[in-house]
Design an enzyme around this catalytic site. Structure first.
Site, PDB file in Angstrom:
ATOM      1  N   GLU A  22      86.812  34.188  19.645  1.00  0.00           N
ATOM      2  CA  GLU A  22      85.722  34.140  20.622  1.00  0.00           C
ATOM      3  C   GLU A  22      84.567  33.295  20.088  1.00  0.00           C
ATOM      4  O   GLU A  22      84.466  33.042  18.889  1.00  0.00           O
ATOM      5  CB  GLU A  22      85.223  35.548  20.929  1.00  0.00           C
ATOM      6  CG  GLU A  22      84.640  36.253  19.718  1.00  0.00           C
ATOM      7  CD  GLU A  22      83.815  37.473  20.086  1.00  0.00           C
ATOM      8  OE1 GLU A  22      82.767  37.278  20.718  1.00  0.00           O
ATOM      9  OE2 GLU A  22      84.219  38.587  19.725  1.00  0.00           O
ATOM     10  N   LYS A  83      76.049  33.411  27.731  1.00  0.00           N
ATOM     11  CA  LYS A  83      77.106  34.359  27.372  1.00  0.00           C
ATOM     12  C   LYS A  83      78.016  34.544  28.586  1.00  0.00           C
ATOM     13  O   LYS A  83      77.557  34.947  29.657  1.00  0.00           O
ATOM     14  CB  LYS A  83      76.478  35.688  26.958  1.00  0.00           C
ATOM     15  CG  LYS A  83      77.447  36.696  26.401  1.00  0.00           C
ATOM     16  CD  LYS A  83      76.698  37.939  25.916  1.00  0.00           C
ATOM     17  CE  LYS A  83      77.615  38.971  25.313  1.00  0.00           C
ATOM     18  NZ  LYS A  83      76.868  40.157  24.824  1.00  0.00           N
ATOM     19  N   VAL A 103      84.735  38.822  24.584  1.00  0.00           N
ATOM     20  CA  VAL A 103      86.102  39.299  24.368  1.00  0.00           C
ATOM     21  C   VAL A 103      86.901  39.204  25.656  1.00  0.00           C
ATOM     22  O   VAL A 103      88.048  38.726  25.664  1.00  0.00           O
ATOM     23  CB  VAL A 103      86.088  40.745  23.838  1.00  0.00           C
ATOM     24  CG1 VAL A 103      87.472  41.368  23.900  1.00  0.00           C
ATOM     25  CG2 VAL A 103      85.567  40.783  22.407  1.00  0.00           C
ATOM     26  N   ASP A 133      78.788  52.894  32.993  1.00  0.00           N
ATOM     27  CA  ASP A 133      78.532  51.600  32.359  1.00  0.00           C
ATOM     28  C   ASP A 133      79.672  51.303  31.394  1.00  0.00           C
ATOM     29  O   ASP A 133      79.708  51.810  30.277  1.00  0.00           O
ATOM     30  CB  ASP A 133      77.191  51.633  31.624  1.00  0.00           C
ATOM     31  CG  ASP A 133      76.772  50.258  31.099  1.00  0.00           C
ATOM     32  OD1 ASP A 133      77.564  49.316  31.242  1.00  0.00           O
ATOM     33  OD2 ASP A 133      75.664  50.149  30.548  1.00  0.00           O
ATOM     34  N   SER A 135      82.298  48.266  29.661  1.00  0.00           N
ATOM     35  CA  SER A 135      82.449  46.852  29.348  1.00  0.00           C
ATOM     36  C   SER A 135      83.573  46.233  30.168  1.00  0.00           C
ATOM     37  O   SER A 135      84.625  46.857  30.409  1.00  0.00           O
ATOM     38  CB  SER A 135      82.749  46.684  27.857  1.00  0.00           C
ATOM     39  OG  SER A 135      83.118  45.350  27.574  1.00  0.00           O
ATOM     40  N   ALA A 136      83.367  44.984  30.561  1.00  0.00           N
ATOM     41  CA  ALA A 136      84.422  44.234  31.242  1.00  0.00           C
ATOM     42  C   ALA A 136      85.609  43.987  30.329  1.00  0.00           C
ATOM     43  O   ALA A 136      86.706  43.665  30.806  1.00  0.00           O
ATOM     44  CB  ALA A 136      83.861  42.899  31.743  1.00  0.00           C
ATOM     45  N   ASP A 137      85.420  44.145  29.007  1.00  0.00           N
ATOM     46  CA  ASP A 137      86.523  43.948  28.072  1.00  0.00           C
ATOM     47  C   ASP A 137      87.721  44.813  28.451  1.00  0.00           C
ATOM     48  O   ASP A 137      88.874  44.364  28.418  1.00  0.00           O
ATOM     49  CB  ASP A 137      86.109  44.330  26.644  1.00  0.00           C
ATOM     50  CG  ASP A 137      85.032  43.427  26.062  1.00  0.00           C
ATOM     51  OD1 ASP A 137      84.672  42.424  26.708  1.00  0.00           O
ATOM     52  OD2 ASP A 137      84.558  43.737  24.956  1.00  0.00           O
ATOM     53  N   LYS A 154      82.747  49.394  18.975  1.00  0.00           N
ATOM     54  CA  LYS A 154      81.479  49.582  18.275  1.00  0.00           C
ATOM     55  C   LYS A 154      81.097  51.066  18.293  1.00  0.00           C
ATOM     56  O   LYS A 154      81.189  51.732  19.329  1.00  0.00           O
ATOM     57  CB  LYS A 154      80.396  48.719  18.916  1.00  0.00           C
ATOM     58  CG  LYS A 154      80.691  47.227  18.790  1.00  0.00           C
ATOM     59  CD  LYS A 154      79.642  46.386  19.483  1.00  0.00           C
ATOM     60  CE  LYS A 154      79.931  44.898  19.332  1.00  0.00           C
ATOM     61  NZ  LYS A 154      81.145  44.457  20.052  1.00  0.00           N
TER      62      LYS A 154
END
Length: 293
Positions: A22, A83, A103, A133, A135-137, A154
């Site tokens: 990335e 980003k 990612v 909420d 992540s789109a990951d 994380k």
């Protein structure tokens, strides 16, 4: 439209191992001038371990799988680099932007280019105290047939909820030489894993046996003597969560705030751990790609 760098194009055509990388870590994840130095170290680590590095990003609206060194330097030093998650790719291309892929975007673009392995630091996931909420990951990996070498998610996230979401999305998680899920800065997040692999060849065998289009996560923990002290980690995290509440910080601003807080409150120990994580994952990713090829 995706452009392949010349080295990556030749390697894919010849069936040689390639590892996707990335670019967000270059433009947004590490401070200058460390970011450029580390970006080059990551690529060198992949090469030494027997694979061709394919750092992915956007230059002037053009998506590139396999940035040149000059293009990497541009993303590391230019102001205004955007980003880019998956949803941002088309608008940014229209604007002819310079962009760094997350990612989610990197995994999707690498899979479309025919790359089988992607090495990163840690994944996004479900946020603490904010189950809406996510992540789109997570959703991108549900439809990206690629191995993602990471240090788990994380530790600032809700790890348990993230693992539940990975299960729901059909994303397999392999611990590399561990049956515990790592928490990025921490070797053990407190959650166990059903499956593990001891060698790059075993990971490659799993990838060959896959029947779905979902990613396979290879969770590669830091050695015990390289993790952040757990007591320090927990104290700094509690302080950071309190800071979020005081500042009413929400949404996409949460992770950058907490990572910056960790860097400041640990005297740079979290940044050093972050760099060790990505270099270790780059090496393992290259060895898996070589075993798969």
């Amino acid at each position: 439209m995706i452009s392949l760098g010349s080295r990556v194009e030749a390697a894919l055509a010849a069936g040689r191992p390639v590892v996707a990388l990335e670019s967000t870590i270059i433009s947004h994840g590490l401070p200058r001038p460390d970011n450029l130095r580390v970006a080059r170290e990551i690529e060198e680590t992949v090469e030494v371990a027997g694979a061709v590095p394919a750092t992915i990003g956007m230059i002037g609206g053009r998506l590139v799988v396999g940035l040149t060194d000059a293009e990497i330097e541009h993303l590391a030093t230019a102001d205004g680099v955007v980003k880019l998650s998956v949803r941002d790719l088309a608008p940014a291309s229209m604007r002819k932007a310079d962009g760094a892929t997350t990612v989610a975007a990197t995994a999707m673009l690498a899979a479309r280019a025919g790359i089988a392995v992607f090495a990163t630091g840690g994944l996004g996931g479900v946020h603490r105290d904010a189950p809406y909420d996510e992540s789109a990951d997570l959703f991108a990996l549900a439809s990206a047939p690629i191995a993602v070498v990471c240090a788990g998610v994380k530790s600032i996230l809700d790890v348990g909820a993230t693992l539940e979401r990975l299960e729901t999305l059909g994303i397999a998680v392999l611990g590399y030489r561990t049956d515990r899920f790592p928490g990025f800065y921490l070797r053990d997040s407190g959650f166990g894993l059903d499956w593990s692999a001891e060698t790059p060849a075993e990971v490659a065998a799993v990838l060959r046996a896959r029947v779905s289009d979902a990613a396979v996560l290879v969770a590669n923990p830091l050695p015990l003597d390289e993790q952040i002290d757990p007591a320090l980690h927990d104290r700094v995290l509690a302080e950071g969560m309190a800071g979020l509440a005081r500042g009413r910080i929400t949404g996409k601003d949460v992770t950058p705030y907490l990572l910056a807080h960790f860097h400041a409150a640990t005297g740079g120990a979290s940044l050093a751990a972050n760099i060790r994580i990505i270099l270790r994952n780059a090496e393992l990713g290259a060895r898996i790609a070589a075993a798969l090829a």
